[in-house]
Write a protein that holds these residues in place. Structure first.
Motif, PDB file in Angstrom:
ATOM      1  N   HIS A 158       4.562  -6.074  -1.508  1.00  0.00           N
ATOM      2  CA  HIS A 158       5.342  -5.406  -0.467  1.00  0.00           C
ATOM      3  C   HIS A 158       5.929  -4.075  -0.930  1.00  0.00           C
ATOM      4  O   HIS A 158       6.971  -3.653  -0.458  1.00  0.00           O
ATOM      5  N   ASN A 159       5.258  -3.431  -1.883  1.00  0.00           N
ATOM      6  CA  ASN A 159       5.622  -2.057  -2.224  1.00  0.00           C
ATOM      7  C   ASN A 159       4.393  -1.327  -2.722  1.00  0.00           C
ATOM      8  O   ASN A 159       3.405  -1.938  -3.153  1.00  0.00           O
ATOM      9  N   GLU A 218       2.225   0.383   3.849  1.00  0.00           N
ATOM     10  CA  GLU A 218       3.394   0.289   2.980  1.00  0.00           C
ATOM     11  C   GLU A 218       4.083   1.639   2.811  1.00  0.00           C
ATOM     12  O   GLU A 218       5.314   1.710   2.701  1.00  0.00           O
TER      13      GLU A 218
END
Length: 520
Positions: free
Chosen positions: A105-106, A228
């Protein structure tokens, strides 16, 4: 099972063999028919031999065509099965990459894992991934594989060298030397290069062309990076709003579902003290319910509502906010909630209050009277209400100051102002210190009798303060003389200055007639 599998795999040969046998049977039946015709003298021997030779040639030709076609089709089937096996394997690899990237998630984690995954697929031993920053015209190192970050340039110019060509021309570039071979792969979204992957290959002399399978892997990585990058950009702006904008959201019933950190910090509440509650927790008792009624009527119709409104903090201190509320809609334009954005205008309101407030008595001053008087006359014309203007003057106030001193005189002015505030408490009632010991009252009434009744009760309330005044000819206590004028636009049309002059004459009349009375 194995026999069945082999049978199905070689079924084309079986069908071909059966077809050839059928052709031979047909040929044999044709031969018998011709022979019968010769024995019956229906066909000559010469014609029979000629027809037999042609038929035999055609039969052999058909058998050869069938055998060649069978061989060709069999090879195609075998090749197709091999492709299916390869496609199945590639599909598993694609699904593996997709499922693995979903866990991150980054941007950095996605970059690192993507490089590691691609290195295995393209037989590379080193890898780097740079994010394209068009705003600053730079490339930022976002991920690496098998390299020492300290020895790498973290920031590169956007259009320099082979990597710059890959960004600008959006094409895969390859650098080959005696010792190394590098691939520069641009990741493209919406006709823009969002990142560049640099891979150092294990095989130096090989020319690489990305096949459809590799391009699919690149597209998956591109999609995850793009999403992202957008999420991180949105999060940056959300954090700015959350920390510095006083905002909140509610459902349709007005129950708070979100409050920004700025909202919590400004009002002094924690998140759990706000969520699930209504905005009544910050409602000031000084605000009329009619304002909130008007607000709900507006926003429930899908309109945006704006108002300068007084709130209270957790410590009950007052604050002023310029509040804008707009409805939130679903895909079918149904209202599903409301979002409010507030701007702190407390300092502005304090300055405004100072500018229109008498410093000693804390009621409105002459400046505010001059601005509000014409507006109230306009309201009277629009609504049809009668407007009462009352001027009052403390009787023999100069003598009071001379007898008791100016400090006592100031205290008497403050007490009179407080009595006026107790007499008029409605939102559209106003009281003023017009100057010195002179005060004013401005209020709407239904009829003249009500206006006189309010003025009389105010006069009596001031005398009941029982502030001793030995030099007052009208009473042993401080009293006031009043002039009362009731304006109604249907009977007259005069200016604020003329109303003021008429009221002042009525005040003078009260003084002439013995003071401590109301003239109208």
């Amino acid at each position: 099972m194995r026999f069945k599998k082999n049978f199905l795999k070689n079924s084309i040969f079986i069908y071909s063999f059966i077809f050839i046998i059928l052709l031979c049977i047909i040929f044999y039946l044709y031969y018998l028919n011709q022979k019968m015709q010769v024995s019956m003298h229906l066909l000559s021997e010469e014609n029979f031999h000629s027809s037999f030779q042609i038929s035999t040639f055609l039969l052999l030709l058909l058998i050869i065509v069938i055998l060649l076609s069978t061989q060709y089709l069999h090879s195609k089937i075998v090749k197709s099965n091999a492709l299916k096996i390869q496609s199945r394997s590639e599909l598993e690899i694609i699904n593996t990459l997709y499922n693995q990237l979903q866990q991150f998630h980054n941007v950095k984690d996605i970059s690192h894992h993507s490089l590691k995954f691609l290195a295995k697929q393209l037989d590379a031993n080193l890898g780097k991934l740079y994010i394209v920053d068009y705003l600053n015209e730079q490339l930022h190192l976002s991920g690496e594989f098998n390299i020492c970050v300290e020895n790498e340039e973290r920031i590169l110019p956007i259009y320099r060298g082979i990597i710059g060509e890959a960004v600008a021309f959006k094409k895969v570039k390859q650098l080959k030397t005696e010792h190394i071979s590098k691939l520069y792969i641009p990741l493209i979204n919406d006709k823009r290069t969002i990142a560049v992957i640099v891979l150092q290959l294990n095989v130096n002399d090989q020319n690489y062309e990305l096949c459809t399978f590799h391009q699919t892997l690149m597209q998956i990585i591109t999609d995850f990076l793009r999403n992202e990058l957008k999420n991180e950009e949105n999060q940056k702006y959300f954090n700015l709003i959350d920390n510095y904008v006083i905002t909140s959201s509610t459902n349709k019933e007005g129950i708070i579902t979100y409050a920004s950190k700025a909202f919590e910090r400004f009002h002094g509440y924690q998140t759990d003290e706000l969520l699930g509650k209504s905005h009544r927790v910050i409602k000031s008792l000084n605000v009329e319910d009619s304002i909130f009624k008007q607000m709900w009527e507006s926003i429930s119709k899908g309109n945006i509502w704006n108002h300068e409104i007084e709130n209270k903090k957790k410590d009950n201190s007052a604050c002023w906010l310029n509040t804008t509320i707009q409805p939130d809609f679903d895909y079918y334009d149904n209202i599903i909630g409301y979002t409010a954005i507030r701007i702190d205008i407390t300092d502005k309101k304090v300055i405004e209050k100072i500018s229109i407030t008498d410093a000693m008595t804390n009621i409105h001053n002459r400046r505010f009277f001059d601005s509000i008087f014409p507006k109230q006359i306009t309201v009277s014309k629009k609504t049809g209400k009668k407007l009462a203007f009352c001027m009052l003057d403390i009787d023999h106030f100069k003598q009071y100051n001379d007898t008791y001193g100016h400090q006592k005189g100031d205290q008497a002015l403050i007490k009179v102002a407080n009595a006026l505030q107790q007499s008029l408490k409605r939102e559209d009632d106003f009281i003023f210190r017009l100057g010195g010991e002179e005060f004013g009252m401005l209020y709407f009434i239904e009829n003249t009798e009500d206006a006189i009744d309010i003025a009389d009760k105010t006069k009596e309330a001031i005398e009941k303060l029982q502030i001793l005044h030995d030099k007052n000819s009208a009473s042993a206590y401080i009293t006031v003389s009043m002039g009362l004028y009731v304006y109604h636009f249907q009977t007259e049309n005069i200016s604020p200055a003329e109303i003021y002059l008429k009221t002042d004459k009525l005040l003078y009349k009260s003084k002439q007639n013995g003071r401590n009375q109301v003239s109208y």
